[in-house]
Design an enzyme around this catalytic site. Structure first.
Site, mmCIF file in Angstrom:
data_model
loop_
_atom_site.group_PDB
_atom_site.id
_atom_site.type_symbol
_atom_site.label_atom_id
_atom_site.label_comp_id
_atom_site.label_asym_id
_atom_site.label_seq_id
_atom_site.Cartn_x
_atom_site.Cartn_y
_atom_site.Cartn_z
ATOM 1 N N GLU A 116 0.704 -1.108 0.004
ATOM 2 C CA GLU A 116 -0.053 -0.183 0.054
ATOM 3 C C GLU A 116 0.891 1.332 0.043
ATOM 4 O OE1 GLU A 116 -4.144 -0.058 1.263
ATOM 5 O OE2 GLU A 116 -3.269 0.826 2.913
ATOM 6 N N LYS A 126 0.458 5.043 0.948
ATOM 7 C CA LYS A 126 -0.629 5.877 1.951
ATOM 8 C C LYS A 126 -0.035 6.868 2.633
ATOM 9 C CE LYS A 126 -2.257 3.455 5.538
ATOM 10 N NZ LYS A 126 -3.016 2.379 6.254
ATOM 11 N N LYS A 128 -7.895 2.172 -3.332
ATOM 12 C CA LYS A 128 -8.312 2.175 -2.207
ATOM 13 C C LYS A 128 -9.177 3.359 -1.790
ATOM 14 C CE LYS A 128 -7.876 -0.357 1.738
ATOM 15 N NZ LYS A 128 -6.487 -0.358 2.484
ATOM 16 N N GLU A 162 -14.511 -6.193 1.453
ATOM 17 C CA GLU A 162 -13.845 -6.231 2.567
ATOM 18 C C GLU A 162 -14.714 -6.511 3.660
ATOM 19 O OE1 GLU A 162 -10.625 -3.257 3.820
ATOM 20 O OE2 GLU A 162 -12.423 -2.351 5.247
ATOM 21 N N ASN A 177 -10.296 -7.525 7.209
ATOM 22 C CA ASN A 177 -9.572 -6.365 7.864
ATOM 23 C C ASN A 177 -9.287 -6.669 9.429
ATOM 24 O OD1 ASN A 177 -8.569 -4.190 8.841
ATOM 25 N ND2 ASN A 177 -9.900 -2.687 7.335
ATOM 26 N N GLU A 193 -5.853 -8.180 5.463
ATOM 27 C CA GLU A 193 -5.522 -6.842 5.603
ATOM 28 C C GLU A 193 -5.311 -6.362 6.998
ATOM 29 O OE1 GLU A 193 -8.715 -4.704 3.487
ATOM 30 O OE2 GLU A 193 -9.494 -6.476 2.684
ATOM 31 N N SER A 194 -4.448 -5.474 6.983
ATOM 32 C CA SER A 194 -3.967 -4.575 8.364
ATOM 33 C C SER A 194 -3.263 -5.378 9.525
ATOM 34 C CB SER A 194 -4.953 -3.780 8.719
ATOM 35 O OG SER A 194 -5.858 -3.305 7.897
#
Length: 262
Positions: A55, A57, A117, A166, A187, A217-218
């Site tokens: 990502e 960001k 995103k 998601e 997530n 994710e994350s």
């Protein structure tokens, strides 16, 4: 909840965009395009190995400013060189300081698929995503009911766009499956507390059938996390802040990818 604030802000943004560039014009311009690599993101995620979606960001609501200088084109090049399978670009402008221009520039820089995103709450954004060069869009179950997910996936399919759907809990995973999702991302961040726990992926993985690609994710920070996610059969991982804060995004990605191959 912050997600509601972002959604409200996005509705205002899309409403203003429609006044500047009407929906019918965006749709007609998009339909003129030839998608030379339809569903490229899905193919990247289903390559038989653990795919790293990296990502780009600049900021986030929970962490504030992440990258002040933000050499996003250099970061994209480093990601691709270090073996990323796809790149996620934040385009939400208010809370994440993102921009559509970032995605356009990244798409023109790398040869791997690019995920837009953002917080999709209107069909306008799906056509817009295709128009700026995205290969995939994000659909968030907490913002979209099952019927709306189905509708948005159908539109994306008509454009050759992949959808990363998601989910955060059991109910949302079931909604994503019922909507016909081919890629489900779990997530690991609790959107109410912002706490992160990758065991959320471990817990929900068993609910996702093997024919649907699974993305965690994350909160993925270490080789140990990568090992856990490989063991549960994740097809891909989406990693942002760990890479962006590392000081050397390419080297950090190479380290994590190395752990995945051992």
């Amino acid at each position: 909840m912050i997600l509601d604030k972002i959604a409200d802000s996005t509705k205002i943004r899309v409403s203003n965009l429609k006044k500047e560039v009407p929906f019918d014009f965006v749709k007609s311009e998009t339909l003129k395009l030839e998608n030379k690599s339809p569903f490229a993101f899905e193919k990247a995620v289903k390559n038989g190995e653990l795919t790293f979606i990296c990502e780009i960001k600049k900021a986030s609501p929970s962490k504030g400013l992440i990258s002040e200088n933000f050499p996003y084109i250099d970061i994209a090049r480093d990601y691709e060189a270090a073996g990323a399978g796809a790149i996620s670009v934040l385009t939400e402008p208010e809370f994440f300081l993102g921009s559509d221009q970032y995605l356009k520039d990244v798409k023109n820089t790398v040869s791997i698929p690019v995920l837009r995103k953002d917080f999709t709450i209107d069909p306008y954004q799906i056509y817009e995503a295709a128009l700026i060069g995205a290969d995939c869009i994000l659909l968030i179950c907490a913002l979209l009911d099952t019927d709306t997910l189905k509708e948005y996936i159908k539109i994306a399919d008509s454009l050759g766009l992949s959808c990363l759907v998601e989910a955060h809990d059991e109910t949302e995973v079931k909604s994503a499956i019922e909507a016909g999702s081919r890629i489900i991302g779990v997530n690991n961040r609790n959107l109410k507390t912002f706490e992160v726990d990758i065991t959320n992926s471990v817990r929900l993985r068993k609910l996702v059938p093997p024919n649907i690609s699974f993305v965690s994710e994350s909160g993925i920070r270490s080789a140990q996390d990568i090992t856990v996610l490989r063991q549960i059969g994740a097809n891909a991982v989406l990693i942002g802040e760990t890479l962006m804060r590392s000081g050397d995004t390419g080297a950090e990605l190479a380290k994590l990818r190395g752990s995945a191959q051992n």
